[in-house]
Structures are given as C-alpha cells and as structure tokens.
Design an enzyme around this catalytic site. Structure first.
Site, PDB file in Angstrom:
ATOM      1  CB  SER A  16      -0.874  -0.079   1.441  1.00  0.00           C
ATOM      2  OG  SER A  16      -0.081  -0.073   2.519  1.00  0.00           O
ATOM      3  CB  THR A  17       0.217   4.879  -0.409  1.00  0.00           C
ATOM      4  OG1 THR A  17      -0.556   4.453  -1.695  1.00  0.00           O
ATOM      5  CG2 THR A  17       0.925   6.046  -0.677  1.00  0.00           C
TER       6      THR A  17
END
Length: 225
Positions: A18-19
């Site tokens: 994920s970011t």
C-alpha cells in the site's frame, strides 16, 4: 513440489504494497519478489510469474494483479499461489474464506505464505490459514478502533483535520497547544469576496461555479468548481 513420478508444481507469486508501506522495511515489492524466488528455487517449484499491486489497499479482492494471478489458477497455468505474508493477500477474514472456498478447499490449488508458513496442502494447513486470517482481521479492527479514538480526541481539542480551507493556508507558526495557525491567502480571499458578492446578487451556487470556471478562476484539487 516434485513427486515420485516427477511432477513439478507450477507457482505464481503475488506481491503488494500500500502507499504507506512502500518505504517500510520488509514489505517492499522487491523484497517480496526475492523471497518468493528464493523459496521456489529451494523447493523446486516452477515459478511462472510474480504479479504485483503497487500502492493498492488490501481492503478488497478487486485488485488488477491479484485477479491476474487468480486467473492463472483458473486457466490451469499454475496450481500454487505464493505470498510472502498472508496480509499481502488480504486482512479480511471474509475475503480469505471466499478464496479458500473457491480455490484452496481441496487439492486443485494450493496457497503458500512464506511468513507464518501457511500451506493449504492439508486440513491442518487450512486450519492455520483461517486462524491467521482471523487474527489479521482482529488486528485491523483494533487499529481502526484506536485510530477513531485518537481522531475523536484530537477533534475534541479543537484541532482541525485535513487541508486548510479555501482562502487560507497553514503557517509555520503555532498556538499555545502546538497547532499550526491559519493565515489568509490574498488571491483566494479575493475570490471568496467575489463569491459573496454574487450570492448577494441572488446567484445560485451552480451559477457561481459556472461563472468562475468560465473566467478561468481555478478551484483547488482538480481546478474546477
């Protein structure tokens, strides 16, 4: 894995970040790829591909690379799905149950997780998988509860969350509680003055938005009102 008759299992790897995790130690895409390649080499698994979802949340199974990996199982191009950790696949107990029901409840396909050693080759391995999935969901819910409690506490202290409102920006100066102060932006304040004048003339909000767009006065974000 190689059987007595020389059968070699064919694997597809799946990796995800994920970011927020992209710069974190131990979860980068390349680290996950390296671990999967090393495992397949050590276990004589034929690795045909590694699918990667970059900057994608694990909140849903509707992820392009994951669906590509599952499609390889459906088309019998691979019979084993490998992830470094179960939470790379999903933190949702419901989604893991869905995958087990469709793919990993019998001997057609197998799921391997290198951390935690999930292995659905046996009923015991499937039980371990469900226990880990249950714990992952519990951990996610606990984090969510703590986040909500922290946000409520911050808001109760009068701290503004999110970006500065239109017409203002955050300065580097802070108040007595360490909160950054809002200061007006001259050009945006002028736009706000025009908006107030148009409202006073009886224009509706959608009319004002159209006029601002026609005059090329940008809003924030995508630039259109």
């Amino acid at each position: 894995m190689r059987s007595a008759v020389g059968y070699v299992r064919t694997a597809v790897g799946y990796v995800r970040v994920s970011t927020q995790e992209q710069a974190s130690e131990g979860v980068s895409l390349e680290v996950q790829r390296d671990r999967i390649r090393a495992y397949c080499k050590a276990q004589s698994l034929k690795l045909i591909d590694i699918k990667a979802d970059e900057g994608v949340s694990g909140a849903t199974l509707d992820r392009p690379a994951l669906q590509d990996a599952l499609a390889l199982l459906r088309r019998a191009r691979a019979d084993t799905l490998i992830v470094m950790k179960l939470d790379r696949l999903s933190r949702s107990l419901r989604d893991v149950c869905s995958l087990v029901e469709e793919f990993f409840s019998d001997e057609r396909y197998h799921l391997l997780s290198l951390c935690g050693m999930v292995n659905t080759h046996s009923a015991a391995g499937r039980m371990v998988l469900m226990n880990l999935a249950n714990y992952n969901q519990f951990e996610r819910e606990v984090i969510s509860e703590r986040t909500r409690d922290a946000l409520r506490h911050i808001m109760a202290q009068g701290v503004r969350l999110g970006p500065a409102p239109y017409g203002y920006e955050f300065s580097h100066d802070t108040d007595g509680n360490g909160r950054r102060l809002l200061v007006p932006l001259a050009d945006e304040q002028e736009v706000l003055r025009k908006i107030r004048d148009m409202r006073a003339e009886g224009l509706k909000l959608h009319q004002i938005a159209r006029l601002l767009n026609e005059k090329g006065i940008p809003a924030r974000r995508d630039g259109r009102w």
